[in-house]
Motif scaffolding. Structure first.
Motif, PDB file in Angstrom:
ATOM      1  N   ARG A  31     -28.746   1.469  -2.078  1.00 42.18           N
ATOM      2  CA  ARG A  31     -29.422   2.940  -2.514  1.00 42.18           C
ATOM      3  C   ARG A  31     -28.206   4.146  -2.759  1.00 42.18           C
ATOM      4  NH1 ARG A  31     -34.206   0.543  -3.309  1.00 42.18           N
ATOM      5  NH2 ARG A  31     -34.381  -0.823  -1.981  1.00 42.18           N
ATOM      6  N   THR A  81     -21.750  -1.220  -1.416  1.00 42.53           N
ATOM      7  CA  THR A  81     -22.408  -2.783  -1.263  1.00 42.53           C
ATOM      8  C   THR A  81     -21.632  -3.441   0.283  1.00 42.53           C
ATOM      9  OG1 THR A  81     -20.456  -4.014  -2.340  1.00 42.53           O
ATOM     10  CG2 THR A  81     -21.917  -3.525  -3.690  1.00 42.53           C
ATOM     11  N   VAL A  92     -25.700 -11.642  -3.223  1.00 44.94           N
ATOM     12  CA  VAL A  92     -26.194 -11.425  -4.915  1.00 44.94           C
ATOM     13  C   VAL A  92     -24.859  -9.915  -4.710  1.00 44.94           C
ATOM     14  CG1 VAL A  92     -27.743  -9.290  -5.951  1.00 44.94           C
ATOM     15  CG2 VAL A  92     -28.798 -10.820  -5.142  1.00 44.94           C
ATOM     16  N   ASN A 117     -26.546  -6.898 -15.589  1.00 44.92           N
ATOM     17  CA  ASN A 117     -27.875  -7.018 -15.234  1.00 44.92           C
ATOM     18  C   ASN A 117     -28.771  -7.857 -13.777  1.00 44.92           C
ATOM     19  OD1 ASN A 117     -29.087  -6.390 -17.090  1.00 44.92           O
ATOM     20  ND2 ASN A 117     -29.018  -8.234 -18.280  1.00 44.92           N
ATOM     21  N   MET A 118     -26.700  -8.102 -12.822  1.00 44.22           N
ATOM     22  CA  MET A 118     -27.709  -8.384 -11.661  1.00 44.22           C
ATOM     23  C   MET A 118     -28.329  -7.271 -11.447  1.00 44.22           C
ATOM     24  SD  MET A 118     -24.445 -10.103 -10.890  1.00 44.22           S
ATOM     25  CE  MET A 118     -24.585  -9.649  -8.673  1.00 44.22           C
ATOM     26  N   LYS A 119     -29.411  -7.596 -10.272  1.00 45.58           N
ATOM     27  CA  LYS A 119     -30.218  -5.917  -9.083  1.00 45.58           C
ATOM     28  C   LYS A 119     -29.254  -6.227  -7.857  1.00 45.58           C
ATOM     29  CE  LYS A 119     -33.878  -6.028 -12.407  1.00 45.58           C
ATOM     30  NZ  LYS A 119     -32.894  -5.009 -13.198  1.00 45.58           N
ATOM     31  N   ALA A 120     -28.088  -5.063  -8.207  1.00 39.78           N
ATOM     32  CA  ALA A 120     -27.458  -4.978  -7.141  1.00 39.78           C
ATOM     33  C   ALA A 120     -27.973  -3.538  -7.169  1.00 39.78           C
ATOM     34  CB  ALA A 120     -26.908  -5.539  -7.231  1.00 39.78           C
ATOM     35  N   SER A 162     -22.309  -1.232 -15.085  1.00 37.90           N
ATOM     36  CA  SER A 162     -23.357  -1.875 -15.944  1.00 37.90           C
ATOM     37  C   SER A 162     -22.879  -2.924 -16.756  1.00 37.90           C
ATOM     38  CB  SER A 162     -23.991  -1.095 -16.506  1.00 37.90           C
ATOM     39  OG  SER A 162     -24.229   0.347 -17.296  1.00 37.90           O
ATOM     40  N   GLU A 187     -31.241  -5.996   0.440  1.00 38.47           N
ATOM     41  CA  GLU A 187     -31.545  -5.011  -0.693  1.00 38.47           C
ATOM     42  C   GLU A 187     -30.708  -4.383  -1.055  1.00 38.47           C
ATOM     43  OE1 GLU A 187     -32.777  -1.461   1.001  1.00 38.47           O
ATOM     44  OE2 GLU A 187     -30.998  -1.800   3.473  1.00 38.47           O
ATOM     45  N   MET A 188     -31.148  -3.381  -2.497  1.00 38.56           N
ATOM     46  CA  MET A 188     -30.409  -3.335  -3.165  1.00 38.56           C
ATOM     47  C   MET A 188     -29.328  -2.278  -3.255  1.00 38.56           C
ATOM     48  SD  MET A 188     -32.686  -3.277  -6.597  1.00 38.56           S
ATOM     49  CE  MET A 188     -31.704  -2.257  -7.757  1.00 38.56           C
ATOM     50  N   GLU A 210     -29.452   0.338  -7.687  1.00 40.08           N
ATOM     51  CA  GLU A 210     -29.963   1.890  -8.232  1.00 40.08           C
ATOM     52  C   GLU A 210     -29.681   2.041  -9.449  1.00 40.08           C
ATOM     53  OE1 GLU A 210     -31.873   3.676  -5.413  1.00 40.08           O
ATOM     54  OE2 GLU A 210     -33.207   2.447  -4.769  1.00 40.08           O
ATOM     55  N   GLU A 211     -30.012   2.276 -10.478  1.00 42.57           N
ATOM     56  CA  GLU A 211     -29.585   3.126 -11.652  1.00 42.57           C
ATOM     57  C   GLU A 211     -29.192   4.041 -11.353  1.00 42.57           C
ATOM     58  OE1 GLU A 211     -28.261   2.754 -15.094  1.00 42.57           O
ATOM     59  OE2 GLU A 211     -29.967   0.822 -14.491  1.00 42.57           O
TER      60      GLU A 211
END
Lengths: 861, 521
Positions: free
Chosen positions: A747, A731, A488, A697-700, A692, A744-745, A702-703
């Protein structure tokens, strides 16, 4: 060429006015006389004739039928025409609709509504012939290639249709009449000596209007008449695949000329050379890419049957076509065959040829600028002739190369008649003989004629190879395929790269709409205009403009808008502001000329009325770099759109908002106008949206992490590139951290680290990691600054403090040489600003960092 | 390549002034101290491929009045070491196996010290190594465009890092044949035109014939941009641009080259990665704003951030012989000796001093090279005193060295200038002032010093001028009298005092005068 004619040619009415319209105050005429001062010839064109009209590209004038001639109230000669479109005028994506090959000389009956049919009579060049054909009919073989066009279908901007019967008959009618007029035009030339060439063209015109069998007659007639010139020309044409535009130009120039004999011969030779080239060219179109534009190379087969099949009196067209496309590939070899059989001396020194050719090509490239000072006409002629010569050299070379590869050519050539073969065998000999007799004032031209007796200085030394002119810019391909993004994070990184162009640009809808409306309105009105777009780097100026252009082009393809040219230049990608002209001209017409010449050509192009000219949209990026002392580049750029006929829309992009006021002269700024737009730096919400939307909509991420990045960047610069780069780096950090565990995402911690990497000042870190003596030196500088109260000190002064500091610390004090070394090391890092080291102890030193930073960095220890 | 340390950094290796002809005018009995003309061995040496060559070996005539030819540079390098060439010759004469070992060991170590990259080991930059390797791997494997700067002081291993990364990268299977490398150096490609030609040549594009690139600047630029524009991420071979001395590219006109390279790296064209190497910390401030915006802001800092313990470790590793040394017993003996050295107190002091002075490995290499050249057959292992000697030699002050070779008269003049500096607080002086000061001293101490005539003193003063110990603050004017030309002394008082301490056979009065200008009281 058109400019030349404009200056030399006078237009006058032929005959008495036919009728006059009192209300419109127009007077109609039946014909127009075109008198050329230079050649002292006159041509008459009557209503109903087919004509060539000046266009943007001098090599490809527009084809039209003259419908009406009148003089309006202001005593201006006008003409009403019916247009014919060449293939090149049809948008490339629409050409597919034809589903067949198009001949080079094929035109389409134009029914596109947009074009102005009312033109100035002065734009008429000369008369031509357009022959209507049925859809399945082959174009007849003819000799005067460049002057005959065929029409099979009509084109209305959306699709091709077959000609309706009444149009067809009308055209046919006009054509017959045209043939008559062409011959009648002779009567206007009092000094006319009808040469074999003239006869030939006439007969060709006549033959073209008649069905096939006549050909044989022509052929026999020519072989019977021992007029060597005509025959040679004819036989050369026989094998001719296509004509190059330069050759065509040549013929247009020369056909009406009744000049002294030697000159005529010279031209003739050139024609022959051209022809020979034309025959070979289809095999290697790229080799001459630079100078000659080929249009529809493959679609110009009609001449080969002439040599191969002319024995057959009855020919089925379908079959004929088939055979002849097969033979098309082989046809050029014939020329070579003959030349070999004739033991052309050229063939012997074929090893020297590559260099010669290159040398010639190079020379010709330089030529136009060099000969600018001379009479333009002769200059152009010389260039033409030189090109022709070079091309013929190239040909001889290529044909030699291909000699081995194709042995099948013998069987092919054997099918042709012996008599004809004899004819063609003798041509190369004649050719060389003729070229020997050419006596031109220009020595370079003479030497470049490929006679064996060449001056040795023209052959380049074997050790100095020349640039290949046909080099294609290309980076080698990679060996292994690229890996697809596996995780991802990798996918996210790919999408976050600045180069990944999103489907739509978020947050710039308003600007997008403004620019779109501006350009669209100008397009519809067919007027010109300028727009100035400013904004700090990374705010999406260029991206938005490109997107506007993309959607406008889309609209033009769907016929919602008139089609237009789109050009883009970038001030940073030019080596010199004047190169802008060169690039614009090259993008517009494909010509490569020098900057000054390009400026003249462009000026002419945009200031003269051109019927059927498309609107041009020019995007000028990094405008401020086009600044020159006299500002003539900018002046011209913004002056052209104000010309009445230019149809030029300019979108200028730069960083500073007040550029027009700051660096432009008043006359430039005033021409730029007041249509301005400024791109504000992105706010954090916009940046957030950009990220965004790219992540889609990729879960990479955190908001919160996204928000942190956008807030940070918005506070600093509002540069979207920076924002994306930080995300990309985050990333990577995230990936590096989570290598052992599960992916993981991204952070907050990762983003913070990335921001820290990119924005932290390196000075403090550099000072902390400096060696002890370097640190003491900095301390000594601070002490000296404090003592003297001036932020500058000599090494000698600092050295005294340094010695004291060292004594305090209890470490051995360094020698002056060591101190000088330390000083130059810190200077190289630009922690210090130092003078050149020749001054030794008198060297002055300044801090490049604030004193507080130094103190902060040194205190922590 | 004759490289002794980094030529661009070390002050010891500034371009040497040409040999000076020192003429003693007027045939005056100018030398009160004939011992001054001692025999001196002047060793000059240069390195070629790790070999120490004996360049100059001259004995000065020991009689007065003879012009001496020597360069200031050579004097700074007066060396008491025995050059290896001699040791090698001796080794061969003795024919011992030991000699063979020593010459081999010296060869290996010299190669290591001269070619800094060849050391192969990187210290304390694993994190940066990882970052750069990942970056380049992504470029080659995924075709991702990038840009990065490697920033660090001179000698911190920027090029070594990059070379190591590239070496590892090229050993990977999926990378082979997937990377084009273009190396540019700001010192060589001084403008964009030259740089473009070099890029085109290295990429071997189609407008290259043989080894030459033709066409005008504009044509070349258009050609290269067109070539790069045509490519795309998935099919084109990635191109790695390495810009050494990146800060010099910044000064090119309009920064055209950098703009275009960075622009390509930020657009969907041929994948490129631009790596810049520079030692300037303020490099980002030099980029124009639109160039800066296109740069990805990846900065890899190399800071020499190791402490003294690691430094000792580096010292050991640099000096140790490799495991594949042919003579195992010698290698073992050598390595144990190195281990002992690293634990020795004096050696640690010497290293500590060096570490305090400069952290970069080049300095260490230079220092070890000096020590290494002391090794001979009769002196097979490096000792602590060797290192101490080398450190002394390394730290000698070049100007003070020049002062050692001056005559007493010249020394006196320098002392006079020092006093003038003290009195007038560094204000410039002229010859007349110096002469007056000197006269005062002579009058007081007439019994021990010969009173020279003014032209003789002038000659000595001009010699100082030639040695650049004194510098005129304005350009010599033809009309101005030489005596009244304003000068400055380029020596610090501490330097003068240090030099006097070691000056052989200096008259006591002169020493006293130097210590205090008020000694007559």
């Amino acid at each position: 060429m058109n400019t030349r004619q404009q200056s030399k040619v006078t237009y006058s009415w032929y005959g008495k006015p036919m009728s006059s319209d009192r209300k419109l105050r127009t007077v109609k005429y039946t014909g127009i006389l075109i008198a050329s001062e230079r050649t002292r010839t006159e041509n008459c064109i009557r209503v109903g004739d087919f004509i060539l009209v000046e266009g943007e590209n001098a090599d490809e004038p527009f084809v039209a039928q003259l419908l009406d001639l009148y003089e309006d109230g202001a005593q201006v000669k006008r003409a009403v025409v019916q247009w014919f479109s060449r293939v090149t005028e049809v948008p490339p994506n629409k050409r597919k609709l034809l589903k067949r090959e198009v001949y080079s000389q094929e035109v389409f009956f134009d029914q596109v509504p947009g074009f102005d049919t009312d033109i100035a009579a002065e734009t008429i060049i000369k008369s031509t012939t357009v022959i209507p054909l049925r859809l399945n009919e082959e174009p007849p073989i003819s000799l005067n290639k460049e002057n005959i066009f065929y029409v099979k279908q009509s084109w209305d901007g959306k699709c091709f249709k077959t000609l309706s019967p009444d149009i067809f008959s009308k055209l046919k009618e006009a054509n017959k009449k045209g043939g008559g007029i062409l011959s009648s035009s002779n009567s206007f030339i009092p000094l006319d000596i009808i040469s074999p060439l003239k006869k030939e063209t006439e007969s060709v015109v006549r033959s073209a209007t008649k069905p096939k069998p006549v050909e044989l007659e022509i052929e026999s007639k020519h072989s019977a008449s021992k007029s060597s010139l005509a025959k040679e020309r004819h036989s050369q044409r026989g094998v001719n695949g296509i004509k190059t535009p330069t050759a065509r130009k040549k013929l247009q120039l020369n056909s009406p000329i009744r000049s002294p004999k030697d000159r005529f011969l010279g031209c003739e030779v050139l024609d022959l050379l051209d022809d020979e080239f034309g025959a070979i060219a289809p095999l290697k179109p790229s080799s001459t890419k630079r100078k000659v534009k080929f249009t529809g190379i493959l679609s110009s087969p009609p001449k080969i049957p002439h040599t191969n099949y002319n024995e057959k009196s009855v020919l089925d067209t379908e079959e004929y076509w088939q055979k002849f496309t097969e033979s098309l590939q082989l046809s050029p070899i014939k020329v070579k065959d003959y030349s070999e059989k004739a033991k052309n001396p050229d063939v012997k020194n074929d090893i020297v040829f590559p260099n010669k050719c290159r040398e010639l090509l190079r020379r010709s490239h330089v030529d136009p600028s060099r000969t600018m000072g001379r009479s333009r006409r002769s200059c152009v002629e010389q260039t033409n002739s030189r090109i022709a010569e070079q091309i013929s050299l190239l040909n001889a070379l290529e044909s030699n190369k291909e000699a081995e590869s194709s042995s099948s050519s013998d069987s092919l050539s054997s099918s042709s008649s012996e008599e004809e073969e004899d004819d063609e065998i003798c041509t190369p000999e004649k050719k060389t003989k003729l070229s020997g007799t050419v006596s031109t004032p220009n020595s370079s031209r003479k030497s470049s004629v490929h006679t064996p007796a060449r001056t040795p200085k023209k052959t380049p030394l074997p050790g100095t190879p020349k640039t290949p002119r046909n080099a294609t810019p290309e980076i080698p391909k990679r060996k292994n395929a690229t890996q697809k993004p596996a995780s991802v994070l990798e996918e996210a990184r790919l999408r976050l790269h600045v180069s990944a162009v999103p489907e739509s640009l978020p947050c710039r809808e308003e600007e997008y709409q403004d620019i779109y409306n501006f350009v669209e309105s100008k397009l519809i009105d067919e007027t010109g205009g300028c727009m100035y777009i400013s904004g700090v780097p990374g705010t999406g100026k260029t991206a938005t403009v490109r997107e506007v252009m993309r959607s406008l082009q889309q609209a033009a393809e769907n016929d919602e808008l008139p089609s237009f040219h789109f050009l883009e230049i970038n001030g940073m990608k030019l080596t010199d502001p004047h190169q802008a002209y060169v690039q614009i001209l090259e993008l517009l017409t494909g010509q490569k000329v020098t900057a000054t010449h390009a400026a003249v050509l462009l000026g002419k192009l945009f200031s003269t009325p051109g019927p059927k000219r498309k609107t041009t949209v020019l995007v000028v990026d990094e405008l401020d770099l086009l600044w020159t002392r006299k500002q003539n580049v900018m002046y011209n750029l913004f002056d052209w759109p104000t010309q009445k006929h230019s149809k030029l829309i300019i979108l200028a992009i730069a960083n500073t908002m007040d550029l027009p006021e700051r660096i432009m002269m008043n006359r430039v700024a005033s021409r730029l106008g007041l249509t301005r737009m400024s791109f504000q730096p992105y706010t954090y919400k916009q940046l957030q949206q950009i990220i965004s939307s790219r992540l889609n909509n990729m879960k990479a991420f955190e908001e919160d992490a996204i928000q942190l990045v956008s807030r940070k960047v918005a506070a600093l610069s509002g540069d979207a590139r920076r924002c994306l780069d930080i995300c990309r780096r985050a990333t990577e950090i995230c990936e590096f951290d989570s290598q052992k565990g599960t992916p993981e995402m991204v952070r907050m911690a990762h983003v913070t680290e990335a921001i820290g990497e990119m924005f932290s000042s390196p000075y403090v870190n550099a000072i902390r990691n400096a060696s002890l003596h370097e640190q003491i030196f900095l301390k000594a500088i601070l002490a000296e600054f404090r003592r003297a109260g001036v932020e500058e000190a000599t090494v000698q002064q600092v050295y005294r403090h340094l010695l004291a500091l060292c004594r305090m610390e209890g470490i051995p004090s360094p020698t002056v040489s060591e101190v000088m070394a330390i000083c130059s090391r810190l200077g190289a890092c630009r922690l210090l600003l130092v003078e050149s080291s020749a001054k030794y102890l008198e060297l002055r030193v300044r801090l490049n960092v604030s004193q507080d930073d130094v103190m902060y960095a040194l205190k922590d220890e | 390549m004759a490289r002794l340390g980094s030529a661009r950094r070390s002050p010891l290796h500034r371009a040497a002034p040409g040999p000076r002809v020192q003429g003693r005018g007027g045939g005056a009995p100018c030398l009160s101290v004939p011992e001054l003309w001692q025999c001196r061995w002047l060793w000059g040496f240069g390195l070629r491929g790790g070999q120490l060559l004996l360049l100059a070996h001259c004995r000065k005539p020991a009689f007065p009045g003879c012009p001496t030819r020597s360069s200031a540079e050579a004097r700074t390098r007066v060396s008491r070491i025995k050059p290896s060439a001699m040791s090698k010759r001796k080794a061969k004469e003795s024919g011992g196996a030991n000699g063979e070992c020593i010459s081999q060991a010296q060869k290996i170590l010299r190669e290591r010290f001269c070619h800094h990259c060849a050391a192969g080991r990187l210290f304390g930059i694993e994190h940066q190594y990882r970052h750069l390797l990942d970056l380049l791997k992504r470029t080659t494997v995924h075709g991702e465009s990038n840009s990065a700067l490697i920033i660090g002081p001179r000698g911190s291993g920027k090029t070594a890092l990059l070379n190591c990364v590239l070496k590892e990268l090229k050993e990977m299977k999926q990378v082979r044949g997937n990377l084009l490398e273009v190396r540019l150096n700001g010192l060589l490609q001084t403008n964009d035109k030259v740089a473009l030609k070099e890029i085109t040549r290295q990429l071997n594009l189609e407008n290259v014939v043989g080894d030459k690139v033709f066409g005008s600047f504009a044509e070349n630029l258009a050609f290269l941009l067109e070539a790069l524009r045509k490519g795309d991420r998935t099919s084109s071979c990635p191109v790695l641009f390495i810009l050494d001395e990146f800060d010099l590219f910044v000064h090119h006109k309009n920064q055209t080259l950098l703009y275009n390279l960075f622009d390509i790296s930020q657009s969907a064209q041929t994948p490129v990665t631009v790596i810049g190497l520079t030692c300037r910390q303020d490099i980002l401030e030099l980029l124009e704003k639109r160039v800066k915006s296109r740069f990805s802001h990846r900065q890899i800092y190399l800071m020499n951030s190791f402490d003294f313990k690691q430094y000792i470790k580096i010292f050991k590793e640099q000096l140790a012989l490799p495991a594949d040394f042919p003579d195992k017993s010698f290698a073992q003996k050598w390595n144990t000796n190195v281990q002992h050295l690293s634990e020795d107190k004096t050696v640690q002091d010497v290293l500590q001093n060096l570490f305090h002075h400069s952290k970069d490995l080049r300095t260490l290499h230079l220092f070890l090279m000096l020590a290494l050249s002391n090794v001979t057959v009769h002196h097979p292992l490096i000792t602590a005193s060797d290192l101490h000697e080398a450190s002394k030699q390394y730290r000698t002050d070049s100007r003070a060295n020049i002062v050692h070779g001056l005559s007493v008269l010249e020394i006196c003049l320098i002392i006079a200038m020092k006093h003038l500096n003290d009195v007038y607080e560094g204000e410039p002086f002229n010859f007349q002032m110096v002469y007056n000061e000197f006269q005062k001293f002579i009058q007081r101490k007439a019994h021990c010093m010969y009173n020279f005539e003014k032209p003789v003193v002038m000659k000595a003063f001009e010699h100082l001028l030639q040695l650049e110990l004194v510098k005129p603050i304005e350009r010599p004017n033809i009309r101005a009298q030489r005596e009244y030309l304003l000068m400055k002394l380029l020596l610090d008082s501490t330097q003068i005092m240090d030099a006097l301490q070691v000056y052989p056979n200096c008259p006591v009065d002169v020493k006293q005068w130097a210590a205090s200008s008020l000694s007559w009281l």
